[in-house]
Write a protein that holds these residues in place. Sequence first.
Motif, PDB file in Angstrom:
ATOM      1  N   SER A 135      -9.052  68.909  -0.909  1.00 47.35           N
ATOM      2  CA  SER A 135      -8.574  67.925   0.048  1.00 47.35           C
ATOM      3  C   SER A 135      -9.579  67.816   1.190  1.00 47.35           C
ATOM      4  N   GLY A 136      -9.593  66.644   1.830  1.00 45.44           N
ATOM      5  CA  GLY A 136     -10.479  66.469   2.964  1.00 45.44           C
ATOM      6  C   GLY A 136     -10.393  65.074   3.537  1.00 45.44           C
ATOM      7  N   PRO A 137     -11.075  64.841   4.663  1.00 47.24           N
ATOM      8  CA  PRO A 137     -11.025  63.538   5.327  1.00 47.24           C
ATOM      9  C   PRO A 137     -11.848  62.496   4.584  1.00 47.24           C
ATOM     10  N   SER A 138     -11.417  61.243   4.697  1.00 51.31           N
ATOM     11  CA  SER A 138     -12.172  60.155   4.087  1.00 51.31           C
ATOM     12  C   SER A 138     -11.969  58.876   4.890  1.00 51.31           C
ATOM     13  N   TYR A 139     -12.836  57.913   4.628  1.00 49.76           N
ATOM     14  CA  TYR A 139     -12.686  56.578   5.186  1.00 49.76           C
ATOM     15  C   TYR A 139     -12.439  55.643   4.009  1.00 49.76           C
ATOM     16  N   PHE A 140     -11.328  54.922   4.051  1.00 48.61           N
ATOM     17  CA  PHE A 140     -10.956  53.977   3.001  1.00 48.61           C
ATOM     18  C   PHE A 140     -11.055  52.590   3.598  1.00 48.61           C
TER      19      PHE A 140
ATOM     20  N   GLU B 243      -8.272  58.499   6.324  1.00 48.70           N
ATOM     21  CA  GLU B 243      -7.278  58.910   5.335  1.00 48.70           C
ATOM     22  C   GLU B 243      -7.486  60.372   4.985  1.00 48.70           C
ATOM     23  N   LEU B 244      -6.503  60.955   4.325  1.00 51.32           N
ATOM     24  CA  LEU B 244      -6.643  62.282   3.732  1.00 51.32           C
ATOM     25  C   LEU B 244      -6.722  62.079   2.229  1.00 51.32           C
ATOM     26  N   PHE B 245      -7.796  62.544   1.624  1.00 51.80           N
ATOM     27  CA  PHE B 245      -8.066  62.378   0.197  1.00 51.80           C
ATOM     28  C   PHE B 245      -7.841  63.723  -0.480  1.00 51.80           C
ATOM     29  N   SER B 246      -6.907  63.792  -1.409  1.00 45.56           N
ATOM     30  CA  SER B 246      -6.618  65.022  -2.147  1.00 45.56           C
ATOM     31  C   SER B 246      -6.760  64.758  -3.633  1.00 45.56           C
ATOM     32  N   SER B 247      -7.247  65.750  -4.369  1.00 41.96           N
ATOM     33  CA  SER B 247      -7.400  65.571  -5.805  1.00 41.96           C
ATOM     34  C   SER B 247      -7.259  66.893  -6.544  1.00 41.96           C
ATOM     35  N   THR B 248      -6.894  66.785  -7.807  1.00 42.40           N
ATOM     36  CA  THR B 248      -6.870  67.921  -8.715  1.00 42.40           C
ATOM     37  C   THR B 248      -7.443  67.435 -10.030  1.00 42.40           C
ATOM     38  N   GLY B 249      -8.098  68.310 -10.762  1.00 45.18           N
ATOM     39  CA  GLY B 249      -8.719  67.842 -11.983  1.00 45.18           C
ATOM     40  C   GLY B 249      -9.122  68.957 -12.918  1.00 45.18           C
ATOM     41  N   ALA B 250      -9.605  68.545 -14.083  1.00 47.23           N
ATOM     42  CA  ALA B 250     -10.097  69.462 -15.104  1.00 47.23           C
ATOM     43  C   ALA B 250     -11.168  68.746 -15.901  1.00 47.23           C
ATOM     44  N   GLY B 251     -12.092  69.522 -16.467  1.00 52.82           N
ATOM     45  CA  GLY B 251     -13.143  68.888 -17.250  1.00 52.82           C
ATOM     46  C   GLY B 251     -14.080  69.874 -17.890  1.00 52.82           C
TER      47      GLY B 251
END
Length: 109
Positions: A38-43, A56-64
Amino acid sequence: FIGHILSPEHHIILGAQVFLEYVFPLTKHLSLHTGFGSGPSYFGADTIEQGRGGFELFSSTGAGLRYHLKEKNSLLLEFRAIHISNIGTSSPNNGINAQSLFFGYSKNF
């Protein structure tokens, strides 16, 4: 990170996030990885879910998969689930949820 939104209009999203991940080696050059961050972003887009664009606050989860080129360099292919929130700085704050496929290059320090 930086992203380009193509539709319905061209906009950008850029930011930085702390992303914690676990890497599970499969072979000498190939590994699975999973993580979240998670972290800050500009949308740059105005949306029904978020109202005016901006911080905005941008959060993500993933796999690969990770293909190791050298000891600290690798190519990545991963799926991520993303959530973007204005964290209550304006109304509405319904959030934006998306799924993305990423291809990239990683350098470990």
